[in-house]
Design an enzyme around this catalytic site. Structure first.
Site, PDB file in Angstrom:
ATOM      1  N   SER A  38     131.048 -15.047 -30.729  1.00  0.00           N
ATOM      2  CA  SER A  38     131.162 -15.743 -29.454  1.00  0.00           C
ATOM      3  C   SER A  38     131.599 -14.725 -28.397  1.00  0.00           C
ATOM      4  O   SER A  38     132.508 -13.934 -28.640  1.00  0.00           O
ATOM      5  CB  SER A  38     132.202 -16.857 -29.592  1.00  0.00           C
ATOM      6  OG  SER A  38     132.410 -17.466 -28.350  1.00  0.00           O
ATOM      7  N   GLY A  39     130.915 -14.719 -27.290  1.00  0.00           N
ATOM      8  CA  GLY A  39     131.264 -13.783 -26.220  1.00  0.00           C
ATOM      9  C   GLY A  39     130.581 -12.425 -26.337  1.00  0.00           C
ATOM     10  O   GLY A  39     130.773 -11.550 -25.498  1.00  0.00           O
ATOM     11  N   SER A 110     125.549 -17.737 -36.009  1.00  0.00           N
ATOM     12  CA  SER A 110     125.004 -17.566 -37.368  1.00  0.00           C
ATOM     13  C   SER A 110     125.802 -16.505 -38.141  1.00  0.00           C
ATOM     14  O   SER A 110     125.310 -15.409 -38.374  1.00  0.00           O
ATOM     15  CB  SER A 110     123.514 -17.236 -37.368  1.00  0.00           C
ATOM     16  OG  SER A 110     122.997 -16.835 -36.132  1.00  0.00           O
TER      17      SER A 110
HETATM   18  P1  ADP Z   1     127.748 -15.569 -26.236  1.00  0.00           P
HETATM   19  O1  ADP Z   1     126.568 -16.389 -25.822  1.00  0.00           O
HETATM   20  O2  ADP Z   1     127.390 -14.527 -27.251  1.00  0.00           O
HETATM   21  O3  ADP Z   1     128.921 -16.396 -26.649  1.00  0.00           O
HETATM   22  P2  ADP Z   1     127.990 -15.012 -23.427  1.00  0.00           P
HETATM   23  O4  ADP Z   1     126.639 -14.533 -23.032  1.00  0.00           O
HETATM   24  O5  ADP Z   1     128.342 -16.430 -23.109  1.00  0.00           O
HETATM   25  O6  ADP Z   1     128.226 -14.708 -24.971  1.00  0.00           O
HETATM   26  O7  ADP Z   1     129.105 -14.083 -22.766  1.00  0.00           O
HETATM   27  C1  ADP Z   1     129.014 -12.677 -22.751  1.00  0.00           C
HETATM   28  C2  ADP Z   1     129.845 -12.101 -21.603  1.00  0.00           C
HETATM   29  O8  ADP Z   1     129.813 -10.691 -21.669  1.00  0.00           O
HETATM   30  C3  ADP Z   1     129.304 -12.503 -20.234  1.00  0.00           C
HETATM   31  O9  ADP Z   1     130.396 -12.762 -19.371  1.00  0.00           O
HETATM   32  C4  ADP Z   1     128.557 -11.233 -19.782  1.00  0.00           C
HETATM   33  O10 ADP Z   1     128.510 -11.104 -18.383  1.00  0.00           O
HETATM   34  C5  ADP Z   1     129.372 -10.126 -20.431  1.00  0.00           C
HETATM   35  N1  ADP Z   1     128.619  -8.891 -20.726  1.00  0.00           N
HETATM   36  C6  ADP Z   1     129.011  -7.636 -20.417  1.00  0.00           C
HETATM   37  N2  ADP Z   1     128.094  -6.719 -20.807  1.00  0.00           N
HETATM   38  C7  ADP Z   1     127.094  -7.409 -21.385  1.00  0.00           C
HETATM   39  C8  ADP Z   1     125.849  -7.013 -21.968  1.00  0.00           C
HETATM   40  N3  ADP Z   1     125.452  -5.734 -22.065  1.00  0.00           N
HETATM   41  N4  ADP Z   1     125.048  -7.990 -22.463  1.00  0.00           N
HETATM   42  C9  ADP Z   1     125.429  -9.289 -22.412  1.00  0.00           C
HETATM   43  N5  ADP Z   1     126.589  -9.716 -21.856  1.00  0.00           N
HETATM   44  C10 ADP Z   1     127.427  -8.791 -21.347  1.00  0.00           C
END
Ligand code: ADP
Length: 206
Positions: A38-39, A110
């Site tokens: 997550s994140g 996953s």
């Molecule tokens: P997930 O869906 O995997 O839980 P999110 O996309 O919701 O993650 O969150 C990822 C966070 O990380 C966002 O705030 C995004 O702006 C930040 N971030 C920083 N660098 C990247 C990158 N290279 N690719 C994707 N997200 C990134």
């Protein structure tokens, strides 16, 4: 004896198969499966990827927690059995899209080899593109996009991946994206470079 032929309805056409739908859409269908904590960046990258593909004329559908866990899977929690069932249904849904010629971009943690293997088996090796969206736990926790890590640390969320539930880093993936080292733009570019040749339409050899 009375004939039953009046009750038989001849099939005038066969159900249209995937090939003709891919031809209509001028694309090859694939499932782009984003796995990671997550994140880590799955949703962010999926949205940018969808936009880039849309601008190039590809039809896609994002599948993620928002449209799956709140709807078709709203009876499932985060126990082992429910996580398996969650993924099984997602993979089956992805397959329906595949058979309709549509590319799905799936954003699901996953977390285990087992779970990813279920998805791969249902979808099929040929159509399954596995991308590990990877950032160290500390980075994801620091980002804490939805405040879930702090909640998990406070014990308010049970079975939270990376904190109280395991995440097994995938060992064999098609592509790994280190989102702590790359910008969003660089990450999307790398995914596009891998995915585009897979989905470009090619007429089947007769
Ligand atoms: P997930 O869906 O995997 O839980 P999110 O996309 O919701 O993650 O969150 C990822 C966070 O990380 C966002 O705030 C995004 O702006 C930040 N971030 C920083 N660098 C990247 C990158 N290279 N690719 C994707 N997200 C990134």
């Amino acid at each position: 004896m009375q004939s039953h032929s009046e009750n038989l309805f001849p099939v005038h056409h066969e159900i249209l198969d995937r090939t003709v739908k891919e031809k209509l859409l001028q694309q090859r269908a694939r499932v782009v499966w984003l796995t990671g904590l997550s994140g880590a960046g799955k949703t962010t990258l999926a949205k940018y990827l969808e936009e880039e593909l849309f601008n190039r004329g590809f039809l896609t559908q994002i599948l993620d927690g928002d449209n799956i866990r709140s709807g078709v899977n709203n009876n499932l929690g985060f126990s082992d059995a429910d996580r398996h069932e969650n993924i099984r249904r997602i993979a089956e849904i992805s397959k329906l899209f595949l058979n309709c010629g549509i590319i799905t971009i799936n954003c699901f943690i996953s977390p285990t080899d087992d779970i990813r293997a279920i998805a791969r088996r249902i979808i099929g090796e040929e159509d399954f593109i596995e991308i590990y969206v990877n950032a160290p736990l500390a980075v994801c926790e620091d980002r804490d996009v939805k405040g879930l890590y702090s909640k998990a640390r406070r014990g308010e969320i049970k079975e939270f991946t990376g904190i109280t539930s395991p995440f097994e880093a995938p060992r064999q993936v098609d592509l790994e994206i280190r989102t702590d080292l790359l910008t969003i733009g660089q990450s999307v570019a790398k995914i596009l470079e891998f995915v585009l040749p897979e989905i470009l339409y090619r007429e089947m050899q007769a």
